[in-house]
Design a protein around this motif. Structure first.
Motif, PDB file in Angstrom:
ATOM      1  N   UNK A  41      -8.647  -3.900   1.745  1.00 50.17           N
ATOM      2  CA  UNK A  41      -9.202  -2.731   1.054  1.00 50.17           C
ATOM      3  C   UNK A  41     -10.303  -3.177   0.101  1.00 50.17           C
ATOM      4  N   UNK A  42      -9.989  -4.283  -0.606  1.00 51.84           N
ATOM      5  CA  UNK A  42     -10.908  -4.750  -1.633  1.00 51.84           C
ATOM      6  C   UNK A  42     -12.261  -5.200  -1.043  1.00 51.84           C
ATOM      7  N   UNK A  43     -12.201  -6.023   0.038  1.00 55.01           N
ATOM      8  CA  UNK A  43     -13.471  -6.497   0.619  1.00 55.01           C
ATOM      9  C   UNK A  43     -14.234  -5.332   1.244  1.00 55.01           C
ATOM     10  N   UNK A  44     -13.504  -4.386   1.831  1.00 54.92           N
ATOM     11  CA  UNK A  44     -14.177  -3.244   2.468  1.00 54.92           C
ATOM     12  C   UNK A  44     -14.922  -2.428   1.417  1.00 54.92           C
ATOM     13  N   UNK A  45     -14.231  -2.106   0.314  1.00 52.62           N
ATOM     14  CA  UNK A  45     -14.850  -1.290  -0.734  1.00 52.62           C
ATOM     15  C   UNK A  45     -16.044  -2.036  -1.336  1.00 52.62           C
ATOM     16  N   UNK A  46     -15.846  -3.311  -1.615  1.00 52.03           N
ATOM     17  CA  UNK A  46     -16.895  -4.104  -2.240  1.00 52.03           C
ATOM     18  C   UNK A  46     -18.143  -4.179  -1.331  1.00 52.03           C
ATOM     19  N   UNK A  47     -17.918  -4.397  -0.018  1.00 60.13           N
ATOM     20  CA  UNK A  47     -19.056  -4.534   0.904  1.00 60.13           C
ATOM     21  C   UNK A  47     -19.770  -3.196   1.083  1.00 60.13           C
ATOM     22  N   UNK A  48     -18.984  -2.111   1.141  1.00 57.46           N
ATOM     23  CA  UNK A  48     -19.579  -0.775   1.243  1.00 57.46           C
ATOM     24  C   UNK A  48     -20.498  -0.533   0.042  1.00 57.46           C
ATOM     25  N   UNK A  49     -20.014  -0.865  -1.156  1.00 61.45           N
ATOM     26  CA  UNK A  49     -20.803  -0.626  -2.373  1.00 61.45           C
ATOM     27  C   UNK A  49     -22.087  -1.465  -2.359  1.00 61.45           C
ATOM     28  N   UNK A  50     -21.950  -2.707  -1.907  1.00 61.20           N
ATOM     29  CA  UNK A  50     -23.098  -3.602  -1.840  1.00 61.20           C
ATOM     30  C   UNK A  50     -24.151  -3.053  -0.855  1.00 61.20           C
ATOM     31  N   UNK A  51     -23.663  -2.586   0.285  1.00 63.69           N
ATOM     32  CA  UNK A  51     -24.569  -2.027   1.304  1.00 63.69           C
ATOM     33  C   UNK A  51     -25.256  -0.778   0.764  1.00 63.69           C
ATOM     34  N   UNK A  52     -24.500   0.009   0.020  1.00 60.90           N
ATOM     35  CA  UNK A  52     -25.040   1.247  -0.541  1.00 60.90           C
ATOM     36  C   UNK A  52     -26.222   0.923  -1.470  1.00 60.90           C
ATOM     37  N   UNK A  53     -26.029  -0.076  -2.310  1.00 61.66           N
ATOM     38  CA  UNK A  53     -27.074  -0.481  -3.266  1.00 61.66           C
ATOM     39  C   UNK A  53     -28.344  -0.919  -2.523  1.00 61.66           C
ATOM     40  N   UNK A  54     -28.143  -1.670  -1.427  1.00 63.56           N
ATOM     41  CA  UNK A  54     -29.299  -2.200  -0.684  1.00 63.56           C
ATOM     42  C   UNK A  54     -29.769  -1.257   0.423  1.00 63.56           C
ATOM     43  N   UNK A  55     -29.176  -0.075   0.511  1.00 66.13           N
ATOM     44  CA  UNK A  55     -29.524   0.915   1.551  1.00 66.13           C
ATOM     45  C   UNK A  55     -29.420   0.327   2.956  1.00 66.13           C
ATOM     46  N   UNK A  56     -28.376  -0.424   3.156  1.00 66.30           N
ATOM     47  CA  UNK A  56     -28.125  -1.011   4.472  1.00 66.30           C
ATOM     48  C   UNK A  56     -27.129  -0.097   5.199  1.00 66.30           C
TER      49      UNK A  56
END
Lengths: 459, 283
Positions: A41-56
């Protein structure tokens, strides 16, 4: 030369997200492990947030539930069970993404699951239908030219064809197994050269997306080189599969609305949907749907090229309202002079050829070449037969033939090099009739066998 | 009924009008007159509607016998003549000296049965015009009736209308770059816009096939079947361009290097086998 490419990387696979954070600025799509082969859950949420910031663009990356082997070893599952596993993983990431206010853009299978399905059409179709049931707008990133790609399109999804800059390919279009020497290209220069070949169209592969790696610092350095390489060649890095047309001029009174070059059902649907949306628009005189472009003839005294372009860009197209295709049943007397040649070439009996020719539902992508000639897709590759070495000077109207992996019907008597397997009593082109053409672009076609008596009864 | 009998058909004479609209998506070519300008002038000279059918004569002229008195006009590549024939007159026409196609219009037009909205002959599809084929000796065509005498015929003579650049000199056709122009390398594009190309004897109403220094490609990419318009220049792997004309297939799979501008298509239509043409980029 294509001018756009997607760069995708598999992320959220490590507890430490530092490398993910390092590669994110360079890529346009990320595939996030959904907790089966890796991830929490933690890696999924963290990666989603990171992608959101970079518009990936965010994608689910389902794999076999085997974290010990990182999903890299094949596992046996019933197809139904496999689909359930994949569905649960996608839904989990979808939920996490939506909670963060972003939507899921695509799905890419992981590791052994990706490889196991690449050349298994039936299981790929089941998985593609599972994805389409979650959301038909999800793109499916698949091995370029694979059976998974074909299944994705058949399930109504957009297949995003993926290629590998750092892997050697075999003659028959597969990846060279890692166990063989030279399977992995180690030098950045070789990888850049391979990427250039993909983009030039000379490789024979459709290249919508290049898979890059972010699991070690030197891999990230390579991705940054790749970005510079693309920037020098004015190639845009962005997610693939959104099917937004670009525009070209063909003389003074034709506009071409073009999609990336390929023969695919999703491209066809988009072209046809655009045609239907523009039907009757002022200044448009005729439209010709082709495989990857819509040719729009216009009257420049009524509308200018740029106004027409703006008009097309403002058209709202929903693939969801796409009309159900008309199905045309075509009777065939299978007595063609090349029927035994087609059977022999493919190691089949004549009856098997007839059976396999009648089995699929064919799609008419476009008409052209001669009046009423339909470019049909869907021939079983078992029936694929090369053209005659010496074309015949005359083939009668109604002859049903096979050339390469295409099947077609001669609408008018003409010279031709197709292997003739039969003839239909239907007229494809009947100039003096109210409806001169049997087929329309977008129709589906089914063949069925008839006897000699039935053939003559038709006449 | 007014009729005309074909005594000698000429090399290749067909009934043509403004072409067949609305069926491109089914793969049916537009057909119609190759030299639209000469066709339009011919109808205008005799006071016909712009869609009236005429005879397109290729290479050599026919000999025709008219059942009744008829007025008309013949438009060549670089001049025209009015025509007044009396009942029963057997008419020989001035030979083609410049250009390759001439258009014979008669008041009211040639009245062959329209097929799919046009009288144009499309020979490969065996439709339109006179039995879907070029004229033969002995064919008898009907002429449409006209109310009263045509009044437009006043000035006899041969005013020059300069449809081609004239005999002997090189002709130029302006080209708009096509969607695959960037598939050619610098040498290929340079050759295309500087060298002369010769008209092959295999040219016909489908396309003007050109021969010259082969145009070289940047890479060997394949094009999926795509749209074609009149004037589209396709380049097959041989590197020898083909300018698609009135009976062009509606789609094709060769890279499209450019399109001849509409106003210069008559120039292409008037080229004889062996003539040369050069292309310049439309400014």
């Amino acid at each position: 030369m294509q001018t756009r490419i997607d760069l995708n990387a598999d992320l959220g696979e490590l507890d430490d997200g530092l490398l993910d954070a390092a590669i994110m600025p360079f890529i346009s799509s990320c595939n996030i492990a959904c907790g089966a082969h890796a991830g929490s859950f933690e890696t999924m949420r963290r990666t989603v947030c990171l992608a959101k910031v970079h518009r990936v663009a965010i994608g689910a990356h389902p794999g076999y539930p085997d974290p010990e082997n990182f999903g890299r070893i094949s596992m046996e599952f019933q197809t139904v069970e496999l689909c359930r596993l994949i569905r649960n993983q996608i839904l989990l990431l979808k939920q996490i993404a939506e909670a963060e206010g972003v939507s899921l853009a695509h799905v890419k299978l992981h590791g052994a699951l990706y490889n196991d399905l690449a050349f298994d059409y039936n299981r790929s179709l089941a998985v593609a239908e599972t994805i389409a049931a979650i959301n038909p707008e999800l793109r499916f990133i698949v091995f370029s030219g694979s059976e998974t790609a074909r299944a994705a399109e058949d399930a109504g999804l957009v297949a995003v064809h993926e290629v590998f800059a750092d892997r050697a390919y075999t003659e028959d279009g597969k990846l060279r197994p890692r166990s063989e020497p030279g399977a992995v290209l180690h030098h950045d220069a070789d990888c850049l050269q391979q990427a250039a070949r993909f983009l030039s169209g000379a490789s024979g592969f459709i290249a919508d997306s290049i898979c890059v790696h972010g699991d070690n610092p030197s891999a990230i350095e390579f991705v940054s080189k790749l970005r510079n390489f693309f920037a020098d060649r004015k190639i845009e890095v962005e997610p693939a599969g959104d099917l937004v047309p670009s525009f070209e001029q063909l003389g003074e009174s034709s506009l071409l609305a073009q999609l990336p070059q390929r023969i695919s059902k999703s491209t066809h649907r988009k072209i046809r949907a655009l045609q239907l949306a523009l039907e009757g628009a002022e200044g448009i005189t005729e439209m010709v749907p082709c495989y990857a472009e819509l040719k729009i003839d216009f009257d420049p005294s009524v509308i200018s090229f740029s106004d027409l372009k703006n008009r097309i860009q403002s058209v709202e197209i929903s693939l969801a309202d796409f009309p159900e295709p008309r199905v045309v049943e075509v009777p065939v007397l299978y007595d063609g002079e090349d029927l035994s040649q087609v059977a022999e070439h493919n190691g089949l009996t004549k009856d098997e050829v007839i059976g396999q020719h009648c089995e699929p539902t064919y799609l008419i992508y476009m008409l052209g070449f001669s009046p009423g000639f339909a470019y049909m897709g869907g021939l079983n590759s078992n029936l694929s037969t090369p053209r005659l070495e010496t074309p015949r000077t005359s083939v009668p109207a109604g002859a049903v033939g096979i050339a390469g992996n295409q099947t077609g019907i001669y609408p008018v008597e003409s010279p031709g090099g197709w292997n003739i397997i039969g003839r239909t009593p239907l007229k494809l082109f009947y100039p003096t009739s109210e409806a001169p053409f049997l087929f329309e672009p977008g129709d589906e076609v089914r063949f069925f066998p008839i006897s000699e008596e039935e053939f003559h009864a038709h006449g | 009924m007014r009729t005309v009998e074909v005594i000698e058909p000429g090399m290749y004479t067909t009934v043509q009008d403004a072409g067949r609209a609305g069926y491109l998506r089914y793969g049916l070519p537009p057909s119609g007159a190759m030299d639209r300008r000469a066709f339009e002038i011919a109808n205008a000279l005799v006071g016909n509607s712009p869609e009236a059918a005429v005879l397109e004569c290729t290479g050599t002229m026919p000999v025709l016998e008219f059942s009744r008195a008829v007025s008309g006009a013949v438009v060549y590549a670089d001049h025209f003549q009015f025509l007044e024939v009396s009942a029963g007159e057997r008419k020989k026409f001035q030979t083609l000296e410049t250009g390759y196609r001439a258009y014979i219009a008669v008041a009211g037009g040639f009245d062959t049965p329209p097929v799919m909205g046009s009288r144009s002959t499309y020979v490969p599809g065996k439709l339109g015009g006179f039995e879907g084929r070029p004229l033969r000796a002995g064919d008898v065509l009907s002429l449409a009736n006209v109310d009263g005498a045509s009044s437009s015929v006043e000035n006899e003579g041969a005013a020059f209308i300069s449809l081609a650049n004239g005999a002997g000199s090189s002709v130029y056709a302006r080209v708009i770059p096509g969607p695959e122009a960037d598939w050619f390398d610098c040498g290929g594009l340079n050759t295309f816009l500087t060298e002369a190309f010769y008209v092959s004897s295999k040219s016909d109403r489908t396309g003007i096939r050109l021969e010259g220094a082969p145009l070289s490609f940047r890479h060997e990419a394949q094009l999926v079947s795509s749209g074609i318009a009149m004037g589209t220049i396709q380049v097959p792997p041989s590197g020898q361009p083909i300018v698609m004309m009135a009976d062009h297939p509606t789609t094709g799979g060769y890279p499209r290097i450019g399109n001849v501008v509409r106003d210069d298509l008559p120039i292409l239509a008037q080229l004889r086998p062996g003539d040369d043409v050069r292309f310049v980029e439309a400014g």
